[in-house]
Design a protein around this motif. Structure first.
Motif, mmCIF file in Angstrom:
data_model
loop_
_atom_site.group_PDB
_atom_site.id
_atom_site.type_symbol
_atom_site.label_atom_id
_atom_site.label_comp_id
_atom_site.label_asym_id
_atom_site.label_seq_id
_atom_site.Cartn_x
_atom_site.Cartn_y
_atom_site.Cartn_z
ATOM 1 N N CYS A 96 5.598 4.040 7.489
ATOM 2 C CA CYS A 96 6.831 4.805 7.524
ATOM 3 C C CYS A 96 6.744 5.879 6.449
ATOM 4 C CB CYS A 96 8.073 3.929 7.345
ATOM 5 S SG CYS A 96 8.109 3.013 5.794
ATOM 6 N N LEU A 97 7.452 7.003 6.657
ATOM 7 C CA LEU A 97 7.388 8.153 5.766
ATOM 8 C C LEU A 97 8.723 8.329 5.039
ATOM 9 C CD1 LEU A 97 5.638 10.760 8.103
ATOM 10 C CD2 LEU A 97 4.590 9.083 6.575
ATOM 11 N N HIS A 98 8.609 8.809 3.774
ATOM 12 C CA HIS A 98 9.809 9.089 2.983
ATOM 13 C C HIS A 98 9.628 10.419 2.271
ATOM 14 C CE1 HIS A 98 11.141 4.839 3.320
ATOM 15 N NE2 HIS A 98 9.839 4.625 3.316
ATOM 16 N N SER A 99 10.705 11.126 2.081
ATOM 17 C CA SER A 99 10.700 12.357 1.300
ATOM 18 C C SER A 99 11.448 12.098 -0.002
ATOM 19 C CB SER A 99 11.365 13.499 2.081
ATOM 20 O OG SER A 99 11.330 14.693 1.335
ATOM 21 N N VAL A 100 10.780 12.347 -1.159
ATOM 22 C CA VAL A 100 11.361 12.050 -2.469
ATOM 23 C C VAL A 100 11.328 13.318 -3.318
ATOM 24 C CG1 VAL A 100 11.164 10.678 -4.566
ATOM 25 C CG2 VAL A 100 10.616 9.648 -2.350
ATOM 26 N N GLN A 101 12.458 13.670 -3.928
ATOM 27 C CA GLN A 101 12.520 14.853 -4.790
ATOM 28 C C GLN A 101 12.564 14.409 -6.231
ATOM 29 O OE1 GLN A 101 15.244 17.824 -3.569
ATOM 30 N NE2 GLN A 101 15.111 19.011 -5.463
ATOM 31 N N GLN A 102 11.675 15.025 -7.064
ATOM 32 C CA GLN A 102 11.612 14.665 -8.478
ATOM 33 C C GLN A 102 11.322 15.938 -9.275
ATOM 34 O OE1 GLN A 102 8.207 12.506 -9.749
ATOM 35 N NE2 GLN A 102 9.317 11.390 -11.327
ATOM 36 N N ASN A 103 12.151 16.191 -10.288
ATOM 37 C CA ASN A 103 11.964 17.375 -11.142
ATOM 38 C C ASN A 103 11.848 18.655 -10.302
ATOM 39 O OD1 ASN A 103 11.965 15.649 -13.373
ATOM 40 N ND2 ASN A 103 9.721 15.367 -13.257
ATOM 41 N N GLN A 104 12.699 18.758 -9.309
ATOM 42 C CA GLN A 104 12.756 19.925 -8.420
ATOM 43 C C GLN A 104 11.487 20.099 -7.581
ATOM 44 O OE1 GLN A 104 13.710 23.261 -10.935
ATOM 45 N NE2 GLN A 104 15.889 22.686 -11.081
ATOM 46 N N HIS A 105 10.706 19.043 -7.501
ATOM 47 C CA HIS A 105 9.514 19.075 -6.664
ATOM 48 C C HIS A 105 9.656 18.033 -5.556
ATOM 49 C CE1 HIS A 105 7.253 21.822 -9.192
ATOM 50 N NE2 HIS A 105 7.634 21.107 -10.255
ATOM 51 N N GLN A 106 9.252 18.414 -4.354
ATOM 52 C CA GLN A 106 9.352 17.518 -3.199
ATOM 53 C C GLN A 106 8.050 16.740 -3.033
ATOM 54 O OE1 GLN A 106 12.370 17.785 -1.818
ATOM 55 N NE2 GLN A 106 12.113 16.019 -0.483
ATOM 56 N N HIS A 107 8.125 15.442 -2.853
ATOM 57 C CA HIS A 107 6.955 14.587 -2.642
ATOM 58 C C HIS A 107 7.111 13.813 -1.341
ATOM 59 C CE1 HIS A 107 5.315 15.172 -6.719
ATOM 60 N NE2 HIS A 107 6.589 15.211 -7.088
ATOM 61 N N LEU A 147 0.823 -1.206 0.000
ATOM 62 C CA LEU A 147 0.000 0.000 0.000
ATOM 63 C C LEU A 147 0.862 1.263 0.000
ATOM 64 C CD1 LEU A 147 -2.638 -1.111 2.649
ATOM 65 C CD2 LEU A 147 -2.873 -1.171 0.180
ATOM 66 N N LEU A 148 0.458 2.233 -0.829
ATOM 67 C CA LEU A 148 1.274 3.427 -1.000
ATOM 68 C C LEU A 148 0.382 4.647 -1.176
ATOM 69 C CD1 LEU A 148 4.270 4.407 -1.552
ATOM 70 C CD2 LEU A 148 3.732 4.147 -3.973
ATOM 71 N N MET A 149 0.731 5.766 -0.531
ATOM 72 C CA MET A 149 0.118 7.069 -0.753
ATOM 73 C C MET A 149 1.228 8.074 -1.023
ATOM 74 S SD MET A 149 -2.889 7.606 2.088
ATOM 75 C CE MET A 149 -4.298 6.508 2.191
ATOM 76 N N VAL A 150 1.045 8.947 -2.032
ATOM 77 C CA VAL A 150 2.036 9.974 -2.360
ATOM 78 C C VAL A 150 1.338 11.329 -2.378
ATOM 79 C CG1 VAL A 150 3.761 10.782 -4.013
ATOM 80 C CG2 VAL A 150 3.354 8.327 -3.733
ATOM 81 N N PHE A 151 1.878 12.314 -1.641
ATOM 82 C CA PHE A 151 1.315 13.659 -1.597
ATOM 83 C C PHE A 151 2.373 14.644 -2.100
ATOM 84 C CE2 PHE A 151 -2.613 12.928 0.660
ATOM 85 C CZ PHE A 151 -2.385 11.738 1.315
ATOM 86 N N ASP A 152 1.926 15.674 -2.843
ATOM 87 C CA ASP A 152 2.875 16.665 -3.346
ATOM 88 C C ASP A 152 3.165 17.718 -2.280
ATOM 89 O OD1 ASP A 152 0.326 18.250 -5.433
ATOM 90 O OD2 ASP A 152 0.767 18.472 -3.285
ATOM 91 N N ASN A 153 3.934 18.727 -2.663
ATOM 92 C CA ASN A 153 4.356 19.732 -1.696
ATOM 93 C C ASN A 153 3.200 20.583 -1.181
ATOM 94 O OD1 ASN A 153 6.623 20.742 -0.258
ATOM 95 N ND2 ASN A 153 6.559 22.614 -1.490
ATOM 96 N N ASN A 154 2.058 20.552 -1.905
ATOM 97 C CA ASN A 154 0.857 21.272 -1.468
ATOM 98 C C ASN A 154 -0.101 20.374 -0.686
ATOM 99 O OD1 ASN A 154 1.639 23.718 -2.735
ATOM 100 N ND2 ASN A 154 0.973 22.884 -4.721
#
Length: 564
Positions: A96-107, A17-24
């Motif tokens: 658990c939480l992870h911070s991922v950067q892609q195309n200069q955007h933080q997710h 199971l996975l959820m991804v939220f953008d910087n907003n």
């Protein structure tokens, strides 16, 4: 966001199971398998909406972890959270939480380990399940379950006790269990079970009398419901029996007890030692209108009682509970919308180390029963003044009610309501007497044409005159039923095939010769007849099915004939 661009190792670590939220804080991706837990993207479009699905403790923990992640941008230690996905169940997940950067955007990626998931009721912790088990020890309740595929019927020990048998000398079967009930009550439970198996209709608080081998009666309340698979097919029928005549305490298996408490149509409540609500089942919400979140941590007395609630009853409740004593009473309560209802309330204290630790309450909405009792009291007061006149009036009323319940108003024949009971009795008599029973099912041929050509008044007259013919050509011991429309059934006890065939021929010939005089028309018609004769060994359902098949065959072969 293209989820494929995220590190493959992260996806493998997610497992399920996975959820991804953008910087907003907007949802960018949701694993498809969330749908198995009835979670869609529209349910959690933002972080705030995810917070709304968390319990109070889990919400604070999740907020703390997200804040730490945003400040550190590092992977954090795993932690457990609990999501409330509906009013009656929640799910525990390892996160658990992870911070991922892609195309200069933080997710921000939330990884939920479904391997540790546990779907349960809101009272999913072991302590409260223990409360439920202990509550069963003080409630006189038995639980049963029928597997619709194998037709295997399970009874708990209390069910055996209620029926006056033991597991060593009786194996429960659906067909034989009906014989334990009082003759006047058999149709109640039979109809309830048949409706449940046919269309999934639940039943609640049906009063029944169980008669044991010594002719001793016990009064029980029965409630039942169905369980379906993912395709919507009914797989199990389950429910409870509560002995309200003073039977022995139950020995109960945990899995059946927990399921019955959550799913039964009887309202149930668990409160702590201070009488503050910990858990309610779905039926409590249905009866009162209050979901768990609106009563959790509160005392129900202050919520459900109102200005017309009897003060003496309230005082008796307080005295019993203060002394740690169980109590059963009837009390006037009020729903969330302000409507009054009569509550048959049973409260049992649950002890730990000699002290009250919890309270378990069962409530039934008995408003209809109370209203009937009030009407009867008023009627009795009037009877004291006008006993003779009122007795005659009530007698006439009862006769009319009986007639309306059992007699077809157009033809005066017995109606379908009495068919199953009558046929069941006659099949049993046939077996005991070692004789034969015959069924004739007949139908007016082209009856629709009579209605279309001459009008429904002519059709009704035809039905009445056919009824007169059937009565003239049948015996006193025979039963004539109108099943509906132009279809009739005749039960002929102690009648072999030859005798039944002769009777059918007489009926067919008489109908052929008869004319219905309506206005300026002479209306004639014929009938098709299906005939079944057997020694009582064919079940009620199959008896009706076979004779209906024979009638259908008579129709398809040209009508105006007899098929046996």
């Amino acid at each position: 966001m293209d989820i494929k661009d995220i590190n493959i190792a992260l996806l493998e670590k997610c497992n399920f199971l996975l959820m991804v939220f953008d910087n907003n804080n907007q949802l960018s991706y949701l694993s498809p398998r969330w749908s198995e837990l009835n979670v869609a993207a529209k349910k959690v479009p933002t972080i705030e909406s995810l917070y709304g699905c968390c319990t109070t403790e889990s919400k604070a923990l999740l907020q703390q972890q997200i804040l730490a992640l945003k400040s550190q941008h590092n992977e954090l230690d795993q932690f457990d959270i609990e999501l409330t996905l509906a009013t009656d169940y929640s799910i525990k997940l390892n996160c658990c939480l992870h911070s991922v950067q892609q195309n200069q955007h933080q997710h921000m990626v939330l990884v939920f380990n479904q391997h540790f998931a546990q779907v349960s009721s809101v009272i999913s912790n072991n302590e409260l399940q223990t409360i439920i088990e202990n509550a069963g020890e003080v409630l006189k309740v038995g639980y049963w379950q029928l597997d619709c595929k194998t037709n295997q019927l399970f009874w708990t020990d209390e069910i055996y006790t209620i029926h006056g048998v033991s597991p060593s000398n009786y194996s429960p079967q659906l067909d034989t269990a009906i014989n334990f009930y009082h003759e006047d009550d058999k149709s109640k439970i039979t109809d309830a079970v048949e409706q449940a198996l046919a269309c999934g209709q639940e039943w609640s608080c049906i009063k029944l009398r169980v008669v044991d081998d010594d002719l001793q009666e016990r009064t029980v309340i029965s409630s039942g419901n169905v369980s379906r698979d993912l395709n919507g097919e009914i797989t199990k029928l389950y429910g409870i029996f509560q002995d309200i005549s003073g039977s022995e305490k139950i020995a109960l298996e945990r899995d059946f007890l927990v399921t019955a408490l959550k799913e039964t149509t009887v309202g149930m409540v668990i409160a702590d030692k201070d009488k503050r609500v910990i858990w309610v089942n779905g039926s409590f919400e249905r009866i009162t209108g209050y979901p768990l979140k609106q009563v959790e941590g509160k005392k129900l007395g202050s919520i459900l009682q109102g200005e017309k609630t009897d003060a003496n009853t309230i005082e008796q409740l307080k005295i019993h509970l203060k002394k740690g004593l169980p109590i059963t009473t009837r009390i006037l309560n009020y729903t969330k919308s302000g409507d009054p209802y009569w509550n048959e309330l049973a409260i049992s204290p649950i002890f730990r180390d000699g002290k009250v630790a919890y309270y378990f309450a069962v409530q039934n909405d008995v408003t209809k029963e109370i209203n009937i009792e009030h009407k009867l009291i008023a009627l009795n007061t009037s009877l004291e003044q006008r006993i003779q006149a009122r007795t005659q009036e009530l007698s006439s009323l009862n006769q009319e009610l009986e007639k309306q319940a059992n007699i077809d108003p157009l033809t005066g024949c017995l109606n379908r309501r009495t068919l199953y009971r009558t046929l069941s009795d006659e099949l049993l008599k046939t077996q005991n007497k070692n004789t034969y029973i015959s069924l004739l099912m007949l139908d007016i041929d082209h009856f629709k044409a009579i209605n279309d050509n001459y009008g429904h008044e002519a059709g009704d007259l035809s039905l009445k005159e056919l009824t007169n013919t059937l009565r003239a050509l049948t015996r006193k011991q025979d039963f004539v039923f109108r099943l509906g429309g132009e279809e009739f059934l005749i039960i002929m006890p102690n009648t072999n095939k030859a005798e039944a065939k002769q009777a059918a021929e007489r009926i067919k010939h008489a109908v052929n010769e008869h004319k219905v005089y309506y206005r300026n028309f002479n209306i004639s018609f014929t009938v098709s007849i299906g005939l079944l004769t057997h020694d009582g060994s064919i079940s009620l359902q199959n008896s009706l099915k076979y004779v209906d098949d024979y009638l259908y065959e008579a129709k398809t072969k040209g009508r105006n004939r007899i098929v046996d």
